[in-house]
Design an enzyme around this catalytic site. Structure first.
Site, PDB file in Angstrom:
ATOM      1  CD  GLU A  63       5.229  -2.028   2.087  1.00  0.00           C
ATOM      2  OE1 GLU A  63       5.578  -1.185   2.941  1.00  0.00           O
ATOM      3  OE2 GLU A  63       5.102  -3.237   2.364  1.00  0.00           O
TER       4      GLU A  63
ATOM      5  CG  HIS B 146       1.953  -6.075  -1.638  1.00  0.00           C
ATOM      6  ND1 HIS B 146       1.270  -7.028  -2.363  1.00  0.00           N
ATOM      7  CD2 HIS B 146       2.629  -6.737  -0.675  1.00  0.00           C
ATOM      8  CE1 HIS B 146       1.548  -8.227  -1.869  1.00  0.00           C
ATOM      9  NE2 HIS B 146       2.352  -8.080  -0.838  1.00  0.00           N
TER      10      HIS B 146
END
Length: 305
Positions: A126, A74
């Site tokens: 993310e 991520h």
């Protein structure tokens, strides 16, 4: 009752790369190797890697000095990378290359004095990592309504990026709102939503036309798996996100003659195989077929390990 398997489904190139990074690090450096946060959002993958000697931590300070520290698929912020270096950790970056591309765009936009709008889910790893690559103004928006209340430095100098695992349909609504609010907004040359996410959502959309129910194999904290469930529901098909076959409620299958199955980009294929076997054993399903779909051949190179 019959089963139709979505195609494509399951592991994407970025997830394959991240898992291979951890396995390679275990081979080269021997256990334990440490991973900051879950390498990918799937409980089965995490458990398997833990059994091999990977240790997942939420804080860099939990990693002994001099140890191997792997950043998840991520991505992480620049500050996290700097702190890892200051703590004397040997880092390996397993960030998906498509996420890294988004990071670079954020940096470029800020360098030319653009406000950056990040379309994504607040608090998702993310999104936090992407915002952590900003050197100027950055804003996270999750709905068209939030776009209307955005306060930027210069409305003519605004650009956007998106979380790579978003719903294509929801993102389209956000982009309509952004373009209306900022007619001169800078757009990426192509969508930030990754090809694997787009392909899996398209497959579910097509699958929805021929089944009575869709089961999505994936963990509850997997963004792309949740989006697959939502795509089916928006196409008026009941859909359920399950980590494994035993989570199925028998009432879901009442009156279902054709069951569609897909898997999120972080879900291993053996979970689909086990699900089909469970349905065969418990419901006597005899016919299983795979729909036509896109073949994904992209493979990302591993970083230096």
């Amino acid at each position: 009752m019959e089963v139709i398997l979505a195609r494509p489904r399951g592991f994407c190139a970025g997830v394959n790369r991240a898992i291979n990074v951890v396995n390679k690090a275990l081979e080269v450096y021997k256990p334990p190797v440490y991973v900051l946060h879950e390498i990918v959002h799937n409980t089965h993958v995490i458990r398997e890697l833990e059994e091999k000697g990977a240790v997942f931590v939420e804080q860099l300070e939990d990693i002994p000095k001099g140890s191997i520290a792997i950043f998840s698929a991520h991505g992480v912020s620049k500050a996290v990378k700097e702190r890892a270096n200051n703590l004397g950790l040997r880092t390996i970056n397993a960030t998906c290359p498509l996420v890294s591309k988004v990071h670079r765009r954020v940096s470029r936009l800020n360098k030319i004095n653009y406000d950056v709008v990040v379309i994504g889910h607040k608090g998702h790893p993310e999104v936090e990592g992407t915002c952590g690559h900003a050197s100027g103004s950055v804003h996270v928006v999750s709905s068209p309504e939030e776009v209307q209340s955005l306060q930027v430095n210069n409305p003519s100098r605004v650009g956007y990026v998106t979380q790579t695992t978003l719903s294509i349909d929801d993102t389209a609504k956000m982009l309509t709102a952004l373009r209306k609010q900022f007619p001169n907004i800078s757009e990426p040359s192509r969508t930030d939503i990754c090809f694997a996410t787009s392909n899996r959502q398209a497959a579910v959309r097509e699958l929805s036309e021929s089944v009575d129910l869709i089961l999505v194999v994936g963990s509850k904290n997997s963004s792309n798996s949740n989006r697959l469930r939502e795509v089916a529901q928006k196409n008026h098909i009941p859909a359920y996100l399950i980590d494994h076959a035993e989570e199925i409620d028998g009432e879901w299958l009442n009156n279902a003659q054709r069951i569609g199955i897909t898997a999120g980009a972080s879900a291993p294929e053996y979970l689909v195989t086990e699900l089909v076997a469970w349905l065969r054993e418990n419901y006597g399903i005899k016919k299983v077929q795979e729909m036509d779909g896109t073949d994904e051949t992209i493979c990302f190179q591993l970083p230096a390990i």
